[in-house]
Design an enzyme around this catalytic site. Structure first.
Site, PDB file in Angstrom:
ATOM      1  CG  HIS A 202      -0.223   0.337   2.499  1.00  0.00           C
ATOM      2  ND1 HIS A 202       0.490  -0.606   3.187  1.00  0.00           N
ATOM      3  CD2 HIS A 202      -0.077   1.491   3.195  1.00  0.00           C
ATOM      4  CE1 HIS A 202       1.028  -0.061   4.262  1.00  0.00           C
ATOM      5  NE2 HIS A 202       0.696   1.222   4.294  1.00  0.00           N
TER       6      HIS A 202
HETATM    7  C1  UD1 Z   1      -1.908   5.792   5.541  1.00  0.00           C
HETATM    8  C2  UD1 Z   1      -0.595   6.324   6.101  1.00  0.00           C
HETATM    9  C3  UD1 Z   1       0.470   5.224   6.026  1.00  0.00           C
HETATM   10  C4  UD1 Z   1      -0.008   3.963   6.716  1.00  0.00           C
HETATM   11  C5  UD1 Z   1      -1.366   3.547   6.159  1.00  0.00           C
HETATM   12  C6  UD1 Z   1      -1.894   2.389   6.915  1.00  0.00           C
HETATM   13  C7  UD1 Z   1      -0.096   8.704   5.781  1.00  0.00           C
HETATM   14  C8  UD1 Z   1       0.695   9.670   5.006  1.00  0.00           C
HETATM   15  N1  UD1 Z   1      -0.095   7.444   5.307  1.00  0.00           N
HETATM   16  O1  UD1 Z   1      -1.698   5.478   4.178  1.00  0.00           O
HETATM   17  O2  UD1 Z   1       1.638   5.666   6.677  1.00  0.00           O
HETATM   18  O3  UD1 Z   1       0.932   2.957   6.483  1.00  0.00           O
HETATM   19  O4  UD1 Z   1      -2.297   4.638   6.274  1.00  0.00           O
HETATM   20  O5  UD1 Z   1      -2.825   1.669   6.186  1.00  0.00           O
HETATM   21  O6  UD1 Z   1      -0.691   9.041   6.762  1.00  0.00           O
HETATM   22  N2  UD1 Z   1      -9.175   4.685   1.549  1.00  0.00           N
HETATM   23  C9  UD1 Z   1     -10.473   4.231   1.610  1.00  0.00           C
HETATM   24  N3  UD1 Z   1     -11.013   3.984   2.837  1.00  0.00           N
HETATM   25  C10 UD1 Z   1     -10.343   4.153   3.986  1.00  0.00           C
HETATM   26  C11 UD1 Z   1      -9.031   4.626   3.911  1.00  0.00           C
HETATM   27  C12 UD1 Z   1      -8.461   4.877   2.700  1.00  0.00           C
HETATM   28  O7  UD1 Z   1     -11.128   4.044   0.588  1.00  0.00           O
HETATM   29  O8  UD1 Z   1     -10.905   3.888   5.061  1.00  0.00           O
HETATM   30  C13 UD1 Z   1      -8.567   4.931   0.233  1.00  0.00           C
HETATM   31  C14 UD1 Z   1      -8.912   6.330  -0.297  1.00  0.00           C
HETATM   32  O9  UD1 Z   1      -9.035   6.216  -1.674  1.00  0.00           O
HETATM   33  C15 UD1 Z   1      -7.670   7.127   0.068  1.00  0.00           C
HETATM   34  C16 UD1 Z   1      -6.556   6.092  -0.068  1.00  0.00           C
HETATM   35  O10 UD1 Z   1      -7.138   4.876   0.374  1.00  0.00           O
HETATM   36  O11 UD1 Z   1      -7.471   8.223  -0.789  1.00  0.00           O
HETATM   37  C17 UD1 Z   1      -5.326   6.396   0.778  1.00  0.00           C
HETATM   38  O12 UD1 Z   1      -5.673   6.621   2.152  1.00  0.00           O
HETATM   39  P1  UD1 Z   1      -4.722   7.514   3.099  1.00  0.00           P
HETATM   40  O13 UD1 Z   1      -5.192   7.452   4.494  1.00  0.00           O
HETATM   41  O14 UD1 Z   1      -4.538   8.861   2.504  1.00  0.00           O
HETATM   42  O15 UD1 Z   1      -3.327   6.813   2.953  1.00  0.00           O
HETATM   43  P2  UD1 Z   1      -2.915   5.287   3.195  1.00  0.00           P
HETATM   44  O16 UD1 Z   1      -2.338   4.752   1.943  1.00  0.00           O
HETATM   45  O17 UD1 Z   1      -4.043   4.561   3.813  1.00  0.00           O
HETATM   46  N1  UDP Z   2      -3.763  -5.823   8.753  1.00  0.00           N
HETATM   47  C1  UDP Z   2      -5.053  -6.332   8.939  1.00  0.00           C
HETATM   48  N2  UDP Z   2      -5.751  -6.758   7.833  1.00  0.00           N
HETATM   49  C2  UDP Z   2      -5.234  -6.703   6.575  1.00  0.00           C
HETATM   50  C3  UDP Z   2      -3.921  -6.193   6.408  1.00  0.00           C
HETATM   51  C4  UDP Z   2      -3.215  -5.743   7.509  1.00  0.00           C
HETATM   52  O1  UDP Z   2      -5.541  -6.410  10.065  1.00  0.00           O
HETATM   53  O2  UDP Z   2      -5.913  -7.106   5.640  1.00  0.00           O
HETATM   54  C5  UDP Z   2      -3.035  -5.318   9.931  1.00  0.00           C
HETATM   55  C6  UDP Z   2      -1.645  -5.860  10.119  1.00  0.00           C
HETATM   56  O3  UDP Z   2      -1.664  -7.064  10.861  1.00  0.00           O
HETATM   57  C7  UDP Z   2      -0.951  -4.738  10.881  1.00  0.00           C
HETATM   58  C8  UDP Z   2      -1.620  -3.498  10.331  1.00  0.00           C
HETATM   59  O4  UDP Z   2      -2.835  -3.930   9.732  1.00  0.00           O
HETATM   60  O5  UDP Z   2      -1.234  -4.806  12.270  1.00  0.00           O
HETATM   61  C9  UDP Z   2      -0.721  -2.865   9.339  1.00  0.00           C
HETATM   62  O6  UDP Z   2      -1.364  -1.848   8.694  1.00  0.00           O
HETATM   63  P1  UDP Z   2      -0.838  -1.253   7.331  1.00  0.00           P
HETATM   64  O7  UDP Z   2      -0.015  -2.255   6.608  1.00  0.00           O
HETATM   65  O8  UDP Z   2      -2.023  -0.695   6.658  1.00  0.00           O
HETATM   66  O9  UDP Z   2       0.034  -0.014   7.820  1.00  0.00           O
HETATM   67  P2  UDP Z   2       1.572   0.157   8.257  1.00  0.00           P
HETATM   68  O10 UDP Z   2       1.849  -0.778   9.357  1.00  0.00           O
HETATM   69  O11 UDP Z   2       2.422  -0.070   7.048  1.00  0.00           O
HETATM   70  O12 UDP Z   2       1.640   1.589   8.676  1.00  0.00           O
END
Ligand code: UD1
Ligand code: UDP
Length: 357
Positions: A202
């Site tokens: 992601h």
């Molecule tokens: C964010 C964090 C990243 C973290 C990740 C965990 C920042 C800069 N990034 O990235 O560090 O590893 O969360 O998962 O804060 N979206 C949905 N529904 C949701 C959430 C997101 O549809 O509930 C989609 C939307 O299209 C959105 C995109 O995901 O634009 C990205 O979401 P965003 O929270 O901006 O960044 P992440 O990639 O989730």
């Molecule tokens: N995770 C989850 N379901 C999924 C994928 C990840 O519960 O389908 C959990 C995973 O075990 C970890 C957390 O989500 O605890 C990690 O989140 P993510 O990879 O989105 O963010 P990051 O850790 O890179 O910030």
């Protein structure tokens, strides 16, 4: 003491889950959800599974560009902090939610405690690296997960007196969940124990269209040799759908999973491939080899130990590294034999430190 905890994304909910009930018990505690993550399977599912209480404030900020999202969160958090006037704000990790909470609190002269301080990938192209640096330098209490993190903070001139080595809060949550998995789920998904790979993807740098297409091409090639389970993050899902990026039949694509199901699948897999920070730590805790689909990582101590392996994110490197590992049981065993110190009750340690402030 009045404490406000700010969270907003999947990993923050999971990693703060063991601390929240303890904060409720010991302090006047307010929980703010920014709404950075909002879809059921990125948010509410974890509150339900981990038995977390409702938040006191839901800011419903949602998605946007970095500036839009961070700015909106700052505006909304400021209103709450002005009303509640806490003594301390707790943030976790490196998201825009944590960054916004930190900046607002420190400009209101409210102390900030950062859980997971000192992690560095030394790659400023990652938005998270910028967030980590700003958060750590504005924080008053830094809870570091490991010695590497402490060294990073020391090198940046942050005084020792405000740094506390506590370990990793994901250990508490992960250990609790791993034991609850019902292995019948493997049959339902037609999976055989230790005979599939779990993939998550992601990061911004891996989900840009051309790069994502290249990584999925590599995954498709690997899936000729072994089944791949791929719970797709919603950022990644959106880009795959809008660009019609397809996976082969032997790649099992699912929606983002609940924590119990996901951790169970990881624990029973042959190895994981990921760009997730949280999963790198959890794989090590569950003793599952972890191949990192990045050029660097903020969890370098696991790589230095030989527990996790950085394989990069190019087609050639992914395919050659994974195929080598699939044909080398000895190397897989070598990675598994390495033990990491697993210290539980990290959250309790954090509470004890906060009680002494
Ligand atoms: C964010 C964090 C990243 C973290 C990740 C965990 C920042 C800069 N990034 O990235 O560090 O590893 O969360 O998962 O804060 N979206 C949905 N529904 C949701 C959430 C997101 O549809 O509930 C989609 C939307 O299209 C959105 C995109 O995901 O634009 C990205 O979401 P965003 O929270 O901006 O960044 P992440 O990639 O989730
Ligand atoms: N995770 C989850 N379901 C999924 C994928 C990840 O519960 O389908 C959990 C995973 O075990 C970890 C957390 O989500 O605890 C990690 O989140 P993510 O990879 O989105 O963010 P990051 O850790 O890179 O910030």
């Amino acid at each position: 003491m009045k404490i406000v905890t700010v969270l907003g994304t999947r990993p923050e909910i999971i990693k703060l889950s063991p601390i929240i009930p303890l904060l409720d018990k010991e302090f006047d505690h307010i929980l703010i959800h920014t709404g950075q993550h909002y879809s059921y399977n990125m948010d509410k599912i974890f509150f339900e599974e981990l038995g977390l209480r409702d938040c006191d404030y839901s800011l419903n900020v949602g998605s946007g560009t970095h500036a839009e999202q961070t700015g909106k969160i700052m505006i909304e958090i400021e209103k709450v902090l002005l009303k509640e006037t806490p003594n301390l704000v707790i943030v976790q990790g490196d998201t825009n939610t944590s960054l916004a909470g930190t900046i607002v609190a420190s400009k209101l002269n409210i102390k900030v405690a950062h859980v997971e301080a000192g992690c560095r990938s030394f790659d400023k192209r990652m938005p998270e690296e910028i967030n980590r640096i700003v958060i750590d330098h504005c924080s008053d209490i830094l809870f570091a997960p490991d010695e590497n993190a402490i060294n990073n903070l020391n090198h940046e001139g942050i005084p020792d007196g405000i740094i506390h080595l506590v370990g990793n809060t994901s250990v508490d949550a992960c250990v609790r969940m791993a034991n609850l998995f019902d292995s019948a789920k493997l049959d339902t998904l037609n999976l055989k124990r230790k005979n599939y790979i779990v993939l998550t993807l992601h990061r911004q740098e891996n989900t840009e269209y051309i790069k994502l297409k290249e990584i999925i091409k590599a995954i498709n090639s690997i899936s000729n040799d072994i089944k791949v389970v791929f719970p797709v993050h919603l950022r990644t899902k959106k880009i795959m759908q809008s660009n019609n990026i397809k996976v082969n039949n032997n790649v099992l694509v699912t929606d983002p999973m609940g924590y119990k199901e996901f951790i169970g699948l990881v624990a029973n897999s042959k190895f994981v491939m990921t760009d997730s920070g949280g999963l790198q730590e959890e794989a090590a805790v569950l003793n599952v080899p972890c191949l990192i689909l990045r050029e660097n990582t903020e969890w370098m101590y696991l790589v230095n130990l030989g527990k996790n392996l950085i394989i990069g994110n190019s087609y050639e490197k992914i395919v050659s590294n994974v195929k080598d590992l699939l044909n080398d049981e000895k190397q897989l065993k070598k990675m598994k034999v390495i033990r990491i110190p697993i210290e539980e009750c990290i959250s309790k340690r954090i509470i004890e430190i906060l009680q002494k402030i």
